[in-house]
Design an enzyme around this catalytic site. Structure first.
Site, short mmCIF file in Angstrom:
data_model
loop_
_atom_site.label_atom_id
_atom_site.label_comp_id
_atom_site.label_asym_id
_atom_site.label_seq_id
_atom_site.Cartn_x
_atom_site.Cartn_y
_atom_site.Cartn_z
N GLU A 65 18.21 15.63 4.67
CA GLU A 65 17.12 16.46 5.96
C GLU A 65 16.18 15.46 6.55
O GLU A 65 15.27 14.74 5.69
CB GLU A 65 16.96 17.48 5.39
CG GLU A 65 17.60 18.87 4.31
CD GLU A 65 16.45 19.96 4.33
OE1 GLU A 65 15.28 20.40 4.40
OE2 GLU A 65 17.41 20.66 3.29
N GLU A 119 16.90 21.88 -3.17
CA GLU A 119 15.35 22.05 -4.11
C GLU A 119 15.34 23.23 -5.04
O GLU A 119 14.84 24.60 -5.23
CB GLU A 119 15.02 23.24 -2.32
CG GLU A 119 14.14 21.92 -1.52
CD GLU A 119 14.12 22.31 -0.07
OE1 GLU A 119 13.32 22.05 0.46
OE2 GLU A 119 14.27 23.73 -0.25
#
Length: 1002
Positions: free
Chosen positions: A512, A446
């Site tokens: 994820e 991220e």
């Protein structure tokens, strides 16, 4: 050489006189030391250190590193530990937010000034083995968050700023005979902290081991082991490269066979018919490296485990030893009851649990772990995505919010940040390169995208053959070549499938998925189904392994697990820290039951005459496991047989049921269970590795209840009474419901079993997922309908006879806009059984109700729960694949699953009957003509909703029963907007009918 603390804000200042990263091999004096696991070349400095805490740099002690500085009055602190868990500062949980955001307006290139704690440590030591001629000594801080400066005997020896890889410094030139004084200063936030915005608790301090390493005059500083496996897997070549310091020689053996020297100076051995490493068979060969000086004397004995395997992208998909891989993975923060201070024992217990649950892969979110984690993954057999210490989510979010432009994102395309990224990549790869469990390198998490991350990925590919992963190119697609795999987060399975219709160039994984926050993990089966339909979709990694929550004590002395905000910290993201498939103490949550079923290596289909067994393992025949087939009726075993199977990997076999199904009316279950024939390192013999159950109804006349006298109707002024032998019921005209149900045969009708008027109920305490999409506001009318519906008095209640029974009807009107109404009818038989019928008629513009059933409170002494339904753990419509139909028991007082924030929990699906009784066996029994859902808790949904922690729940006064037609599925694609899938919702705006019965038992 001096240390300038003002440089810690400079992104180019991340290592000063730090030793070069190297492999994590250990070296011993001889074979005996290696066998004992105790190296005379190592001296651990863990233990009690003297400690000073300063809230910022300006207040740090100046000159404390000097030999004559008196720190005897300082505090003692254990090493390893976090400052914030030792009473200094406060623990702070934040997800995307930088921990200083809003307190100081700073940007990359700056660090907080008002509050940026500095920990100063001092430890005295005397060498266990003084240095011999030509030997050198180093100190390694295995983990110091976020940067450490080090002095020995007043002399500055170096600085390093990567929290999660070793910071090692040469101490030799500063060493004195006898006692030495080691000093370290740890800074909470430095330039590197802009790269460490992971979703975790923000701690600081020395949180991993501190070790002294003695290097002999002739020493192997680095070992690199590679394996090359032939296309047909018949041969493999093991190569060893080493970095030798000093004049001497190196030799090696692999399982006792000597390696030969190659032209380039390395060593090699060719294996025929090698036993290849895999999660199913984590074979490790024993490599022994011996280092000798010019006289031929042994100076080092280096044992190294070697896994021979081939992993990479072949034929467009990720393959291990020629077979397509499906990652059945989990993300794992290194986190336990002491924060990120972990132990080998705790880590090994985690991995044993993973293996027993069918997990085959781990992503080290979002930083390198302790070295022993990788050693254990090698040993137990787990795939690992090793992730570099990088996340700058807060700055990416600043871009999304329009606060900065793309050229201001860190690291982005900014050249001043590239050196520290490459350094972190190098520190991880050099330490971890010899672990066969590591199959993919990850550039971090991220952090948007850019040229810097592309350069990191290219460096990975330059030095190693493993594929490279980075998810952020989804958001910054300028450099798609950064990643060798397409990686998404929290994309719905249907959207993954749609993407793959037109994008067939790379393997696809979910780095994820299945955000396991609170009562969650619904509809995860869709991803596993897709993984076996489309070869390009190769599984994913659940978020995440264990709740990040810390042990706290409230003002009343009650222990509980705290989450963000509980330590008075801000900014914070509250219970978003608790997303684990395990609780904070690493005990399983109920949905591990579902995970085990989804991640099992066999798909089993059970018919009335045969079993079909699909072997989804890559290298293991089904004959390795004992196949036990069980026939049962309401958990009573009627017959059990072992069926010998032999299904090779990737194939499907069919076997006849070893018994005939009975013809007695009712229903029976057939369970097929595959079990370990022998104990493994992670489970005992008999451990179940796969199962399936089928339920077979047998048609026939239902068992009729024995006849009873007609129920007596007492038509009073304010109340309607119904009585019969051993029971009585009282319905109020004034208070709008059933106000008494007595059972037991006493002159007054028996024991009172109600603790309140039963009410139609459409509400449950919002789950974390529901809060994420605004359920309390959207579904608020159903809360009002559950708590404040009014009993219609115009023509109600109605009492009438129905044969030998009495029927009493109520109507409830909702105080909502739009509105609705619900009819509640009680049909009371002469034996005391009450058949309840609820009919819901909502206006069409109302949302789908969270649930539809009855809320009935009884005495708290009725706390023994027994049910014939799905279990044994709580289950919901979208999370019931791992449940089995049977008869189960539990204590009502423990039925509310202790999620860190109380919410809807404790439900059971497919319930045919249930009872709650006191210690003597008296109480209530419920049944339904069609399987219902059933909940028995010590609190109402409203009390549960009001509590922020389990310890905040009120004292137990009642047992609250909620038989229901259906409750909304828990969902779980993600926890910030994703809704439950439509098929697991009650229909909105439609008339619904729910029928069940209850009666007293004694």
């Amino acid at each position: 050489m001096t240390f300038d603390p003002n440089r810690i804000a400079d992104p180019k200042f991340f290592a000063d006189h730090r030793l070069a990263a190297h492999s994590d091999h250990r070296w011993f004096a001889d074979q005996a030391e290696a066998a004992a696991g105790e190296s005379s070349f190592e001296q651990c400095l863990n233990g009690v250190w003297k400690f000073h805490y300063a809230p910022n740099q300006a207040l740090r002690p100046v000159g404390f590193e000097a030999p004559g500085f008196d720190c005897s009055g300082w505090d003692d602190i254990p090493v390893p530990s976090h400052l914030q868990l030792q009473g200094y500062g406060r623990p702070q949980y934040a997800n995307v937010q930088y921990p200083w955001d809003g307190w100081e307006e700073i940007w990359p290139g700056q660090v907080p000034q008002r509050f940026n704690p500095v920990g100063s440590y001092v430890r005295r030591f005397t060498l266990d083995h003084p240095l011999a001629h030509g030997e050198r000594l180093s100190v390694s801080f295995q983990g110091a968050e976020s940067a450490v400066a080090v002095w020995l005997n007043g002399r500055y020896v170096g600085y390093a700023g990567d929290s999660f890889t070793p910071s090692e410094f040469d101490l030799t030139d500063a060493l004195v005979e006898g006692e030495n004084r080691l000093a370290a200063q740890v800074f909470t936030w430095t330039a590197g902290s802009w790269l460490e915005d992971q979703d975790f608790y923000r701690f600081s301090g020395i949180f991993r081991d501190v070790v002294l390493y003695r290097r002999p005059r002739v020493h192997v500083e680095d070992v690199a082991v590679t394996t090359a496996v032939s296309d047909d897997l018949a041969e493999a070549t093991v190569r060893v490269r080493y970095g030798l310091v000093g004049d001497g020689s190196v030799s090696a053996t692999l399982d006792g066979v000597g390696l030969t020297a190659e032209v380039d100076g390395g060593l090699a051995l060719r294996l025929t018919s090698p036993r290849l490493w895999s999660p199913e068979d984590p074979q490790l060969y024993d490599l022994v490296i011996e280092v000798r000086d010019e006289q031929g004397r042994l100076t080092e004995y280096i044992p190294q485990r070697v896994g021979v395997r081939r992993f990479g992208i072949e034929d467009g998909v990720l393959k291990l030893n020629g077979q397509r891989v499906v990652f059945k993975g989990v993300n794992r923060h290194e986190f336990g009851l002491n924060g990120r201070v972990m132990t080998p024992e705790r880590t090994e217990a985690d991995l044993r649990l993973m293996k027993a649950a069918g997990i085959n892969a781990v992503r080290t979110s979002h930083y390198p772990n302790n070295s022993y984690f990788y050693e254990l993954c090698d040993q137990y057999g787990l795939y690992v995505i090793d992730e570099m210490n990088l996340e700058s989510h807060g700055l990416w979010d600043a871009l999304l919010r329009g606060r900065i432009t793309a050229d201001q994102v860190v690291p982005g395309d900014r050249p001043e940040w590239l050196p520290v990224l490459l350094d972190r990549a190098r520190s991880m790869v050099e330490r971890d390169k010899n672990h066969p469990s590591i199959v993919i390198w990850s550039c971090g998490n991220e952090s948007f995208g850019g040229a810097d991350l592309l350069a990191v990925a290219d460096w990975f590919r330059q030095v190693d053959t493993r594929p490279v992963h980075y998810e952020g190119v989804v958001w910054d697609p300028r450099y798609p070549q950064t990643t060798d795999v397409v990686s998404h987060m929290y994309t719905a399975a249907a959207d993954v499938e749609e993407y793959l219709r037109t994008h067939r160039d790379k393997p696809f994984i979910m780095c994820e998925y299945a955000h396991a926050m609170g009562n969650s993990f619904g509809a995860v089966d869709r991803y596993l189904d897709l993984a076996y339909r489309d070869p390009l979709f190769q599984g994913g990694f659940i978020w995440d392994f264990a709740d990040q929550a810390i042990p706290l004590v409230d003002r009343h002395g009650q222990e509980y697990f705290g989450y963000g905000g509980d330590c008075g910290e801000a900014p914070t993201d509250y219970d978003f820290s608790a997303n684990g498939i395990l609780f904070a103490d690493h005990t399983p949550k109920p949905f591990l039951q579902e995970l085990r079923h989804l991640y099992q290596g066999f798909r089993i289909t059970i018919g009335r005459e045969a079993i079909e067994l699909e072997n989804r393992l890559l290298f293991t025949d089904s004959s390795v496991y004992e196949c036990v087939v069980t026939l049962a009726r309401e958990s009573e075993v009627l017959e059990e047989q072992v069926v010998e199977t032999a299904v090779v990997p990737g194939a499907t076999g069919t076997y006849r049921l070893p018994f005939a199904l009975p013809q007695t009316p009712g229903e029976v279950t057939v369970d097929v269970s595959l079990r370990l024939r022998a104990a493994t390192a992670w489970a005992p013999a008999g451990h179940e590795v796969a199962f399936e159950q089928a339920v077979f109804p047998v048609a026939g006349a239902s068992v009729r209840r024995s006849g009873a006298a007609a129920a007596e109707l007492v038509d009073g002024i304010h109340n309607i009474g119904v009585r019969g032998p051993g029971f009585s019921a009282l319905f109020s005209r004034l208070h709008g419901g059933l106000v008494s149900y007595r059972y037991g045969g006493a002159p007054d009708g028996g024991r009172e079993l109600l603790r309140g008027i039963p009410q139609p109920n459409f509400w449950h305490a919002p789950t974390s997922n529901e809060r994420g999409w605004g359920m309390p506001a959207i579904d608020g009318p159903w809360l009002l309908a559950s708590r404040y519906a009014t009993s219609v008095t115009d023509g109600f209640p109605v009492a009438e006879r129905d044969g030998d029974a009495v029927v009493v009807r109520y109507r409830y009107r909702f105080p909502t806009t739009p509105g609705g109404e619900c009819d509640l009818a009680y049909r009371v038989d002469g034996d005391g059984r009450v058949e309840v019928t609820l009919t819901l008629r909502p206006q069409t513009s109302l949302s789908d109700p969270p649930e539809f059933g009855l809320l009935l409170a009884t005495d708290a002494d009725l706390h023994h729960l027994r049910w014939y339904g799905e279990g044994p753990e709580e289950c919901y419509l979208d999370r019931r694949g791992g449940a089995r139909l049977g008869v189960y028991e539990g204590d009502v007082w423990s039925q509310l699953t202790p999620y860190v924030r109380p919410q809807e929990a404790g439900n059971h699906t497919g319930v045919r009957w249930a009872s709650v009784t006191d210690d003597s066996g008296a109480g209530l029994r419920f049944d339904s003509p069609d399987p219902m859902e059933f909940s028995a808790l010590p609190w109402t949904p409203f009390e549960v909703e009001n509590a922020l922690h389990p310890v905040d729940l009120p004292p137990i006064q009642r047992t609250v029963l909620r038989p229901a037609l259906m409750r909304r599925g828990v969902g779980g694609d993600q926890s910030w907007g994703a809704r439950t899938h439509p098929e697991y919702l009650l229909p909105a705006g439609e008339e619904l009918v729910f029928r069940f019965g209850f009666r007293g038992i004694r």
